[in-house]
Design a protein around this motif. Sequence first.
Motif, PDB file in Angstrom:
ATOM      1  N   TYR A 181      -3.584   6.128  18.271  1.00  0.00           N
ATOM      2  CA  TYR A 181      -3.727   5.784  16.957  1.00  0.00           C
ATOM      3  C   TYR A 181      -4.463   4.603  16.876  1.00  0.00           C
ATOM      4  O   TYR A 181      -4.249   3.702  17.271  1.00  0.00           O
ATOM      5  N   ARG A 182      -5.202   4.650  15.846  1.00  0.00           N
ATOM      6  CA  ARG A 182      -6.486   3.608  15.566  1.00  0.00           C
ATOM      7  C   ARG A 182      -6.015   2.975  14.228  1.00  0.00           C
ATOM      8  O   ARG A 182      -5.922   3.444  13.255  1.00  0.00           O
ATOM      9  N   VAL A 183      -6.372   1.525  14.482  1.00  0.00           N
ATOM     10  CA  VAL A 183      -5.889   0.672  13.492  1.00  0.00           C
ATOM     11  C   VAL A 183      -7.389   0.211  12.947  1.00  0.00           C
ATOM     12  O   VAL A 183      -8.053  -0.442  13.594  1.00  0.00           O
ATOM     13  N   ARG A 184      -7.664   0.606  11.754  1.00  0.00           N
ATOM     14  CA  ARG A 184      -9.017   0.134  11.322  1.00  0.00           C
ATOM     15  C   ARG A 184      -8.884  -0.146   9.847  1.00  0.00           C
ATOM     16  O   ARG A 184      -7.901   0.267   9.178  1.00  0.00           O
ATOM     17  N   LYS A 185      -9.982  -0.697   9.082  1.00  0.00           N
ATOM     18  CA  LYS A 185     -10.169  -0.895   7.628  1.00  0.00           C
ATOM     19  C   LYS A 185      -9.928   0.484   7.005  1.00  0.00           C
ATOM     20  O   LYS A 185      -9.553   0.951   6.021  1.00  0.00           O
ATOM     21  N   SER A 186     -11.061   1.377   7.627  1.00  0.00           N
ATOM     22  CA  SER A 186     -10.949   2.783   7.148  1.00  0.00           C
ATOM     23  C   SER A 186     -11.422   3.518   8.318  1.00  0.00           C
ATOM     24  O   SER A 186     -12.030   3.142   9.233  1.00  0.00           O
ATOM     25  N   TRP A 187     -11.332   5.086   8.142  1.00  0.00           N
ATOM     26  CA  TRP A 187     -11.810   5.840   9.443  1.00  0.00           C
ATOM     27  C   TRP A 187     -13.407   5.530   9.587  1.00  0.00           C
ATOM     28  O   TRP A 187     -13.402   5.531  10.810  1.00  0.00           O
ATOM     29  N   GLY A 188     -14.100   5.705   8.709  1.00  0.00           N
ATOM     30  CA  GLY A 188     -15.351   5.594   8.836  1.00  0.00           C
ATOM     31  C   GLY A 188     -16.074   4.120   9.585  1.00  0.00           C
ATOM     32  O   GLY A 188     -17.257   4.166  10.098  1.00  0.00           O
ATOM     33  N   LYS A 198      -0.906   4.398  21.872  1.00  0.00           N
ATOM     34  CA  LYS A 198      -0.263   5.447  22.023  1.00  0.00           C
ATOM     35  C   LYS A 198       1.076   5.548  21.198  1.00  0.00           C
ATOM     36  O   LYS A 198       1.461   6.617  20.633  1.00  0.00           O
ATOM     37  N   ASN A 199       1.473   4.344  21.069  1.00  0.00           N
ATOM     38  CA  ASN A 199       2.764   4.090  20.302  1.00  0.00           C
ATOM     39  C   ASN A 199       2.627   4.056  18.803  1.00  0.00           C
ATOM     40  O   ASN A 199       1.954   3.114  18.401  1.00  0.00           O
ATOM     41  N   LEU A 200       3.008   4.812  17.894  1.00  0.00           N
ATOM     42  CA  LEU A 200       2.611   4.729  16.642  1.00  0.00           C
ATOM     43  C   LEU A 200       3.337   3.337  15.727  1.00  0.00           C
ATOM     44  O   LEU A 200       2.515   2.660  15.203  1.00  0.00           O
ATOM     45  N   ASN A 201       4.314   2.979  16.399  1.00  0.00           N
ATOM     46  CA  ASN A 201       5.098   1.683  15.641  1.00  0.00           C
ATOM     47  C   ASN A 201       4.378   0.546  16.157  1.00  0.00           C
ATOM     48  O   ASN A 201       4.116  -0.449  15.207  1.00  0.00           O
ATOM     49  N   SER A 202       3.763   0.428  17.211  1.00  0.00           N
ATOM     50  CA  SER A 202       2.835  -0.514  17.790  1.00  0.00           C
ATOM     51  C   SER A 202       1.740  -0.680  16.898  1.00  0.00           C
ATOM     52  O   SER A 202       1.345  -1.683  16.475  1.00  0.00           O
ATOM     53  N   ALA A 203       0.928   0.565  16.814  1.00  0.00           N
ATOM     54  CA  ALA A 203      -0.127   0.479  15.373  1.00  0.00           C
ATOM     55  C   ALA A 203       0.187  -0.023  14.236  1.00  0.00           C
ATOM     56  O   ALA A 203      -0.683  -0.798  13.750  1.00  0.00           O
ATOM     57  N   ILE A 204       1.261   0.537  13.869  1.00  0.00           N
ATOM     58  CA  ILE A 204       1.674   0.211  12.444  1.00  0.00           C
ATOM     59  C   ILE A 204       1.893  -1.480  12.262  1.00  0.00           C
ATOM     60  O   ILE A 204       1.259  -2.060  11.490  1.00  0.00           O
ATOM     61  N   ASN A 205       2.585  -1.982  13.272  1.00  0.00           N
ATOM     62  CA  ASN A 205       2.657  -3.529  13.344  1.00  0.00           C
ATOM     63  C   ASN A 205       1.440  -4.189  13.230  1.00  0.00           C
ATOM     64  O   ASN A 205       1.446  -5.251  12.295  1.00  0.00           O
ATOM     65  N   LEU A 206       0.696  -3.734  13.905  1.00  0.00           N
ATOM     66  CA  LEU A 206      -0.627  -4.407  13.928  1.00  0.00           C
ATOM     67  C   LEU A 206      -1.624  -4.211  12.603  1.00  0.00           C
ATOM     68  O   LEU A 206      -2.059  -5.399  11.936  1.00  0.00           O
ATOM     69  N   LYS A 211      -3.227  -6.145   7.274  1.00  0.00           N
ATOM     70  CA  LYS A 211      -3.407  -5.325   6.239  1.00  0.00           C
ATOM     71  C   LYS A 211      -4.508  -4.076   6.135  1.00  0.00           C
ATOM     72  O   LYS A 211      -5.516  -4.100   5.498  1.00  0.00           O
ATOM     73  N   TYR A 212      -4.510  -3.579   7.458  1.00  0.00           N
ATOM     74  CA  TYR A 212      -5.504  -2.430   7.779  1.00  0.00           C
ATOM     75  C   TYR A 212      -4.555  -1.156   7.425  1.00  0.00           C
ATOM     76  O   TYR A 212      -3.381  -1.213   7.342  1.00  0.00           O
ATOM     77  N   LYS A 213      -5.158   0.146   8.039  1.00  0.00           N
ATOM     78  CA  LYS A 213      -4.668   1.188   7.846  1.00  0.00           C
ATOM     79  C   LYS A 213      -4.496   1.793   9.495  1.00  0.00           C
ATOM     80  O   LYS A 213      -5.316   1.535  10.247  1.00  0.00           O
ATOM     81  N   VAL A 214      -3.862   2.951   9.459  1.00  0.00           N
ATOM     82  CA  VAL A 214      -3.574   3.660  10.913  1.00  0.00           C
ATOM     83  C   VAL A 214      -3.901   5.238  10.780  1.00  0.00           C
ATOM     84  O   VAL A 214      -3.570   5.800   9.754  1.00  0.00           O
ATOM     85  N   TYR A 215      -4.785   5.539  11.624  1.00  0.00           N
ATOM     86  CA  TYR A 215      -5.360   6.787  11.502  1.00  0.00           C
ATOM     87  C   TYR A 215      -5.153   7.450  13.007  1.00  0.00           C
ATOM     88  O   TYR A 215      -5.027   6.951  13.915  1.00  0.00           O
TER      89      TYR A 215
END
Length: 317
Positions: A181-188, A198-206, A211-215
Motif C-alpha cells: 500500500y503506497r502513501v502519496r498525494k495522488s497516484w500519479g 504491507k500492512n494497511l493500518n501502517s499506511a493509513i497512520n502515515l 494528510k496524504y492518501k493510500v493506494y
Amino acid sequence: MSNSSLVDFRDYSPNHSGTRKHSITKIAIHHTAGVLTAAGIGSVFKSTSRQASCNYGVGSDGKIVLVVDECNRAWTTSSAWCDNRAVTIETSNSQYGGNWPVSDFVLNRLIDLVTDICKRNNIYPCTYTGDKNGVLQKHEWYAQTTCPGPYLGSKFSYIANEVNKRLKGGNYSSKTVSDLYRVRKSWGDSKSQKGAFKNLNSAINLAKKNKYKVYDNNGKQVYPAVKKANTSSSTSPKFIKYENWTGITQAVCNVRSAPNTNAPIVAQYQKNKSINYDSVYECDGYRWISYIGASSGQRRYVACRRLSGDTTPWIRF
C-alpha cells in the motif's frame, strides 16, 4: 535460455522468427506510446496482421508479461541484427504525449527485469554508450521513430548504473511490490510517496499524519474511502447523439471508465491532441464525448465542457 522468474503471466504472440541466430548480448528498451497494463501489452501483439511483438512487457500496473520466449527472436526493433541479439522490452508510459513519461514504479520494475536478464545471460557490465556498441539499445537507432520517447531515453544511463550496482553487489532479488500500500498525494505523483507498506493500518497512520492518501497496487484509492458515484436516475447518462468526429483538446483531458467525475481515470490526453469519438452523452453536470478504447475494447468517456456556469469547452470540434 531461460525466461525471467519475475514474469506475472504469459500471453504468447505468434509473431516471432523462432530460435535466435545469436546469443543474447543486448537489451532493447521500448515504450508503448500509451498507458497499457501488462495484459494490454500482451493483447496488442496477438494479431498476426500487426507483424510485431516483444519478449517482455512491463505494464502500468507494474506486472510483467512474457510475450515471446527469450530463446526466440521477437519482432520489435525493426532490425534482425538487433532482435537476434537483444531481449526486447515494451514499457508502459504513465500518460499520453508530452515527453512520454514513465512512472517511478514502472521504471523500478523495468530495472528489476533488466537486472535479471543480465544475470541469467552473463551480461556484465550493463553498458549504455549512446550507440549500438553498448548493451542497452534504442529503437530510434534502427528506424524512423522516437521510441523509446524523450523521458525513458533520458534514463538509459541511470538504468545501466542501477543494474550494475545490483549485479556488482550480488543483489539480484527484486523487491516484492505486488501487495504494498503506497502513501502519496495522488497516484500519479509517485515522487510524493512517503512510504509503502504491507500492512494497511501502517499506511493509513502515515497518510493521516501527512494528510496524504493510500493506494493499492492497481492505483485504487483505499484511504480516505472514495464515495461511490451516485447511480440514481438524476445522474444516469443521457444519450445525446451519435457523431463520428474528431475533437482537439484545449487542455489536459482525463479519460474515464464512465461519464462521471468519480469514475476511475484510465488515461489522459495532453493539450492539442486529437480524440476520435462516436457518440455524445450528458451526465454529472458535464457533456461527454465517448469512444471504444483501441487496446482495452471498453467504452471510454472524456468530459468536454460543463453544462452550467462556465461552459467554456476543453475540446475544440
